[in-house]
Design a protein around this motif. Sequence first.
Motif, PDB file in Angstrom:
ATOM      1  N   GLU A 139      62.887  12.762  39.558  1.00  9.46           N
ATOM      2  CA  GLU A 139      64.325  12.620  39.297  1.00  9.46           C
ATOM      3  C   GLU A 139      64.596  11.586  38.225  1.00  9.46           C
ATOM      4  O   GLU A 139      65.579  11.701  37.479  1.00  9.46           O
ATOM      5  CB  GLU A 139      65.042  12.220  40.589  1.00  9.46           C
ATOM      6  CG  GLU A 139      65.084  13.313  41.649  1.00  9.46           C
ATOM      7  CD  GLU A 139      65.691  12.822  42.949  1.00  9.46           C
ATOM      8  OE1 GLU A 139      66.090  11.626  42.997  1.00  9.46           O
ATOM      9  OE2 GLU A 139      65.771  13.615  43.904  1.00  9.46           O
ATOM     10  N   ARG A 140      63.731  10.594  38.116  1.00  9.76           N
ATOM     11  CA  ARG A 140      63.902   9.527  37.130  1.00  9.76           C
ATOM     12  C   ARG A 140      63.057   9.797  35.885  1.00  9.76           C
ATOM     13  O   ARG A 140      62.765   8.885  35.124  1.00  9.76           O
ATOM     14  CB  ARG A 140      63.545   8.183  37.755  1.00  9.76           C
ATOM     15  CG  ARG A 140      64.547   7.752  38.843  1.00  9.76           C
ATOM     16  CD  ARG A 140      63.925   6.755  39.804  1.00  9.76           C
ATOM     17  NE  ARG A 140      64.848   6.273  40.809  1.00  9.76           N
ATOM     18  CZ  ARG A 140      65.206   6.964  41.901  1.00  9.76           C
ATOM     19  NH1 ARG A 140      64.729   8.185  42.102  1.00  9.76           N
ATOM     20  NH2 ARG A 140      66.038   6.449  42.773  1.00  9.76           N
ATOM     21  N   ARG A 141      62.669  11.055  35.706  1.00  5.30           N
ATOM     22  CA  ARG A 141      61.907  11.491  34.534  1.00  5.30           C
ATOM     23  C   ARG A 141      60.615  10.685  34.357  1.00  5.30           C
ATOM     24  O   ARG A 141      60.195  10.388  33.240  1.00  5.30           O
ATOM     25  CB  ARG A 141      62.758  11.434  33.269  1.00  5.30           C
ATOM     26  CG  ARG A 141      63.981  12.344  33.337  1.00  5.30           C
ATOM     27  CD  ARG A 141      64.862  12.174  32.120  1.00  5.30           C
ATOM     28  NE  ARG A 141      66.054  12.983  32.261  1.00  5.30           N
ATOM     29  CZ  ARG A 141      66.308  14.097  31.560  1.00  5.30           C
ATOM     30  NH1 ARG A 141      65.432  14.509  30.672  1.00  5.30           N
ATOM     31  NH2 ARG A 141      67.420  14.764  31.747  1.00  5.30           N
ATOM     32  N   TYR A 142      60.021  10.341  35.468  1.00  2.83           N
ATOM     33  CA  TYR A 142      58.726   9.656  35.497  1.00  2.83           C
ATOM     34  C   TYR A 142      58.745   8.353  34.696  1.00  2.83           C
ATOM     35  O   TYR A 142      57.718   7.933  34.148  1.00  2.83           O
ATOM     36  CB  TYR A 142      57.621  10.579  34.988  1.00  2.83           C
ATOM     37  CG  TYR A 142      57.519  11.850  35.800  1.00  2.83           C
ATOM     38  CD1 TYR A 142      56.939  11.858  37.062  1.00  2.83           C
ATOM     39  CD2 TYR A 142      58.054  13.052  35.310  1.00  2.83           C
ATOM     40  CE1 TYR A 142      56.879  13.029  37.819  1.00  2.83           C
ATOM     41  CE2 TYR A 142      57.994  14.222  36.061  1.00  2.83           C
ATOM     42  CZ  TYR A 142      57.404  14.198  37.312  1.00  2.83           C
ATOM     43  OH  TYR A 142      57.348  15.357  38.049  1.00  2.83           O
ATOM     44  N   GLY A 143      59.909   7.731  34.657  1.00  2.00           N
ATOM     45  CA  GLY A 143      60.013   6.452  33.967  1.00  2.00           C
ATOM     46  C   GLY A 143      59.771   6.545  32.474  1.00  2.00           C
ATOM     47  O   GLY A 143      59.479   5.528  31.836  1.00  2.00           O
ATOM     48  N   GLY A 144      59.919   7.740  31.919  1.00  2.00           N
ATOM     49  CA  GLY A 144      59.714   7.920  30.485  1.00  2.00           C
ATOM     50  C   GLY A 144      58.299   8.287  30.099  1.00  2.00           C
ATOM     51  O   GLY A 144      58.024   8.499  28.903  1.00  2.00           O
ATOM     52  N   PHE A 145      57.388   8.386  31.054  1.00  2.00           N
ATOM     53  CA  PHE A 145      56.013   8.785  30.735  1.00  2.00           C
ATOM     54  C   PHE A 145      55.971  10.292  30.488  1.00  2.00           C
ATOM     55  O   PHE A 145      56.403  11.085  31.320  1.00  2.00           O
ATOM     56  CB  PHE A 145      55.067   8.407  31.871  1.00  2.00           C
ATOM     57  CG  PHE A 145      54.793   6.934  31.967  1.00  2.00           C
ATOM     58  CD1 PHE A 145      53.788   6.343  31.212  1.00  2.00           C
ATOM     59  CD2 PHE A 145      55.561   6.131  32.795  1.00  2.00           C
ATOM     60  CE1 PHE A 145      53.542   4.985  31.289  1.00  2.00           C
ATOM     61  CE2 PHE A 145      55.327   4.773  32.886  1.00  2.00           C
ATOM     62  CZ  PHE A 145      54.311   4.192  32.127  1.00  2.00           C
ATOM     63  N   ALA A 146      55.427  10.656  29.362  1.00  2.00           N
ATOM     64  CA  ALA A 146      55.445  12.067  28.960  1.00  2.00           C
ATOM     65  C   ALA A 146      54.431  12.909  29.725  1.00  2.00           C
ATOM     66  O   ALA A 146      54.586  14.131  29.825  1.00  2.00           O
ATOM     67  CB  ALA A 146      55.190  12.180  27.460  1.00  2.00           C
ATOM     68  N   HIS A 147      53.395  12.267  30.273  1.00  2.00           N
ATOM     69  CA  HIS A 147      52.317  13.031  30.908  1.00  2.00           C
ATOM     70  C   HIS A 147      52.072  12.459  32.305  1.00  2.00           C
ATOM     71  O   HIS A 147      52.116  11.238  32.519  1.00  2.00           O
ATOM     72  CB  HIS A 147      51.039  12.959  30.069  1.00  2.00           C
ATOM     73  CG  HIS A 147      51.266  13.340  28.636  1.00  2.00           C
ATOM     74  ND1 HIS A 147      51.324  14.646  28.209  1.00  2.00           N
ATOM     75  CD2 HIS A 147      51.479  12.559  27.534  1.00  2.00           C
ATOM     76  CE1 HIS A 147      51.549  14.676  26.911  1.00  2.00           C
ATOM     77  NE2 HIS A 147      51.635  13.428  26.476  1.00  2.00           N
ATOM     78  N   HIS A 148      51.777  13.338  33.227  1.00  2.00           N
ATOM     79  CA  HIS A 148      51.559  12.880  34.600  1.00  2.00           C
ATOM     80  C   HIS A 148      50.664  13.865  35.333  1.00  2.00           C
ATOM     81  O   HIS A 148      50.666  15.071  35.081  1.00  2.00           O
ATOM     82  CB  HIS A 148      52.894  12.710  35.338  1.00  2.00           C
ATOM     83  CG  HIS A 148      53.863  13.816  35.096  1.00  2.00           C
ATOM     84  ND1 HIS A 148      53.863  14.996  35.808  1.00  2.00           N
ATOM     85  CD2 HIS A 148      54.869  13.918  34.192  1.00  2.00           C
ATOM     86  CE1 HIS A 148      54.828  15.778  35.367  1.00  2.00           C
ATOM     87  NE2 HIS A 148      55.455  15.162  34.385  1.00  2.00           N
ATOM     88  N   ALA A 149      49.909  13.318  36.260  1.00  2.00           N
ATOM     89  CA  ALA A 149      49.069  14.111  37.157  1.00  2.00           C
ATOM     90  C   ALA A 149      49.280  13.534  38.552  1.00  2.00           C
ATOM     91  O   ALA A 149      48.771  12.452  38.857  1.00  2.00           O
ATOM     92  CB  ALA A 149      47.603  14.032  36.746  1.00  2.00           C
ATOM     93  N   LEU A 150      50.064  14.211  39.364  1.00  2.00           N
ATOM     94  CA  LEU A 150      50.436  13.702  40.677  1.00  2.00           C
ATOM     95  C   LEU A 150      49.867  14.598  41.772  1.00  2.00           C
ATOM     96  O   LEU A 150      49.940  15.824  41.687  1.00  2.00           O
ATOM     97  CB  LEU A 150      51.963  13.632  40.817  1.00  2.00           C
ATOM     98  CG  LEU A 150      52.722  12.824  39.760  1.00  2.00           C
ATOM     99  CD1 LEU A 150      54.209  12.804  40.087  1.00  2.00           C
ATOM    100  CD2 LEU A 150      52.177  11.414  39.642  1.00  2.00           C
ATOM    101  N   HIS A 151      49.314  13.966  42.776  1.00  2.00           N
ATOM    102  CA  HIS A 151      48.843  14.688  43.958  1.00  2.00           C
ATOM    103  C   HIS A 151      49.363  13.938  45.189  1.00  2.00           C
ATOM    104  O   HIS A 151      48.605  13.244  45.883  1.00  2.00           O
ATOM    105  CB  HIS A 151      47.319  14.770  43.969  1.00  2.00           C
ATOM    106  CG  HIS A 151      46.792  15.726  45.005  1.00  2.00           C
ATOM    107  ND1 HIS A 151      46.739  17.082  44.821  1.00  2.00           N
ATOM    108  CD2 HIS A 151      46.315  15.499  46.258  1.00  2.00           C
ATOM    109  CE1 HIS A 151      46.237  17.667  45.888  1.00  2.00           C
ATOM    110  NE2 HIS A 151      45.973  16.721  46.788  1.00  2.00           N
ATOM    111  N   PRO A 152      50.666  14.057  45.450  1.00  5.40           N
ATOM    112  CA  PRO A 152      51.243  13.323  46.585  1.00  5.40           C
ATOM    113  C   PRO A 152      50.857  13.951  47.914  1.00  5.40           C
ATOM    114  O   PRO A 152      50.650  15.162  48.011  1.00  5.40           O
ATOM    115  CB  PRO A 152      52.747  13.440  46.333  1.00  5.40           C
ATOM    116  CG  PRO A 152      52.902  14.725  45.578  1.00  5.40           C
ATOM    117  CD  PRO A 152      51.673  14.836  44.717  1.00  5.40           C
ATOM    118  N   LEU A 153      50.763  13.110  48.925  1.00  2.78           N
ATOM    119  CA  LEU A 153      50.478  13.554  50.287  1.00  2.78           C
ATOM    120  C   LEU A 153      51.315  12.732  51.255  1.00  2.78           C
ATOM    121  O   LEU A 153      51.705  11.600  50.951  1.00  2.78           O
ATOM    122  CB  LEU A 153      48.991  13.372  50.614  1.00  2.78           C
ATOM    123  CG  LEU A 153      47.978  14.245  49.869  1.00  2.78           C
ATOM    124  CD1 LEU A 153      46.562  13.773  50.193  1.00  2.78           C
ATOM    125  CD2 LEU A 153      48.142  15.706  50.217  1.00  2.78           C
ATOM    126  N   ALA A 154      51.563  13.287  52.408  1.00  2.00           N
ATOM    127  CA  ALA A 154      52.293  12.558  53.452  1.00  2.00           C
ATOM    128  C   ALA A 154      51.336  11.651  54.223  1.00  2.00           C
ATOM    129  O   ALA A 154      51.484  11.462  55.435  1.00  2.00           O
ATOM    130  CB  ALA A 154      52.985  13.546  54.381  1.00  2.00           C
TER     131      ALA A 154
END
Length: 310
Positions: free
Chosen positions: A140-155
């Motif tokens: 929602e916050r556009r990843y803080g302005g970082f253009a590239h991301h690789a996220l693997h979130p878990l609960a």
Amino acid sequence: MSRTRLLSRIALWIGGPALLGLLLPLQRAWMPGQGSIGWALDLFAHWQPLYGAVWLIACMLGALRDRRWLLGLPLLALPWLTASPAAPRLEALPDLVVAVANVNIRQHDPDALLEWLQQKPANLVVLTELSPDYAAALAERRYGGFAHHALHPLASPPGLGVLSDRPLHNVRVLPDGLGALRIEADLDIDGRAVHLVAAHPKPPMATRKYRARDGLLRELASAAKTRPTIVAGDLNATPWSSALLGSDLRSLRRVSGWAPTYPSEARGWFGIGIDHVLVSSGFAGTHAERGPDIGSDHLPVRVGLRWQGE
């Protein structure tokens, strides 16, 4: 019993355990395994600044009766001498700034993290304990302005993420068999291919977890001998842990310091430093610092890297 004699006895009572604690990293470097008690010995090895402080008190109290206690003061250098090797330090501008933040699985608001990164910019951010809610808030916050991301979130705590201002290639999420994960990726730093590993091994509170953590670091150190490598994350290991000590680990060196990062209460001063950035030979550090309270039980770290190899 005279007061001086009582203080001398107190010096013996506290000095003995403190001295054993100061010597533990030597044992961890030379004999890291120790079977089923290895993980317990490793936990005791974490507290080198505390052992140093207690040893200083013991020497001062003992010297009130016998000045030969002062001969033990040089042993206060042991925490510096027995810490895992640090990368060379350069007085220069960094090629890359790397931040590591354990954001806590129960935390869902990244505003404090992003505010810190706005004040103290980084090119690469490794996030551990990344939850789906935290990842959604980052989006929602556009990843803080970082253009590239690789996220693997878990609960659950193994969730990981990487934010980067440079493209990430060949991204892979790899498990270790105990539920812990690491993200591996390749990135380009000024025309040089660098291998990135974001890692968060399980806390080594049992033999299997302890061996998995040490095995992971040794595997990564072996691979780092043949290519430029950055390893970053909550490694659940201090600079005096068997996971970072030993001749087979010298191909990865710390850029982060050994100031406490966990727990974050009282600015971490009563804790241990387990959040790190490690680099292969060819990299030097330009600076290292801890970040502020970001709503987690860990304090983040931020380091500058500069390539000086061939």
